[in-house]
Design an enzyme around this catalytic site. Sequence first.
Site, PDB file in Angstrom:
ATOM      1  N   ILE A  70       0.677   2.909  -0.689  1.00  0.00           N
ATOM      2  CA  ILE A  70       1.242   2.307   0.613  1.00  0.00           C
ATOM      3  C   ILE A  70       1.810   3.732   1.079  1.00  0.00           C
ATOM      4  O   ILE A  70       2.806   4.300   0.523  1.00  0.00           O
ATOM      5  CB  ILE A  70       2.181   1.199   0.525  1.00  0.00           C
ATOM      6  CG1 ILE A  70       2.621   0.836   1.809  1.00  0.00           C
ATOM      7  CG2 ILE A  70       3.228   1.449  -0.650  1.00  0.00           C
ATOM      8  CD1 ILE A  70       3.480  -0.521   1.807  1.00  0.00           C
ATOM      9  N   SER A  71       1.368   3.783   2.377  1.00  0.00           N
ATOM     10  CA  SER A  71       2.040   5.161   2.825  1.00  0.00           C
ATOM     11  C   SER A  71       3.518   5.181   3.380  1.00  0.00           C
ATOM     12  O   SER A  71       4.176   3.768   3.426  1.00  0.00           O
ATOM     13  CB  SER A  71       1.382   5.466   4.336  1.00  0.00           C
ATOM     14  OG  SER A  71       0.046   5.740   4.292  1.00  0.00           O
TER      15      SER A  71
END
Length: 221
Positions: A70-71
């Site tokens: 997840i960025s």
Amino acid sequence: MIISGDHQGIGMTSQRTRERLVERLRTKGIRNLAVLEALRNTPRHIFVDEALASRAYEETALPIGHGQTISQPYTVARMTEALLEGGTPESVLEIGTGSGYQCAILAQLVRRVHSVERISALLDQARARFRELGLRNIRLKHSDGGVGLPEYAPYDGILVTAAAEALPQSLLRQLAVGGRLILPVKSNQGQVMLRIIRTEDGFQQQTLESANFVPLVGGMI
């Protein structure tokens, strides 16, 4: 507003923690108030494994399994802001649903989001999270993101959450005139985030900043 009492969290997942995140994003240069509000309202901790929930609002990427991440919040905010500059798109295609966090942010800001993911397990998890949050303007598909989603093209915006070796021609063809494509691409220095704008005569390319994403790969699992 999509947050119910069940998603407020406590301690490191509380609303106060989200407020601190938004203030950090402001200091890093995020100015779009709608983008900041969407991040404030979205419970990032439900998009990661429970064991990592206490780290959900740190400025870092986190693993979500299957070799994906997840960025970090800044990256999500910056890509979203870049997509919205010049006008809010009606229809957006996201390449790489992943955890669903980026898609959830987009869904609060545009009329319709189409999102494709090559890993079915991640897609199923994201679908359940969207249902839990009451997000109903998202259309998901298990597909190879490199080919896009031509059946609903053209799109006013396309956002790619993995780094391509070069500009994907299939995605350029699915961009509407005036539309914007935001994506990381490999470069001699590592990766850069680009904004491609389709014009009547072709495409304009802008380099936004350096980037650090997992690679864009083909195939489905």
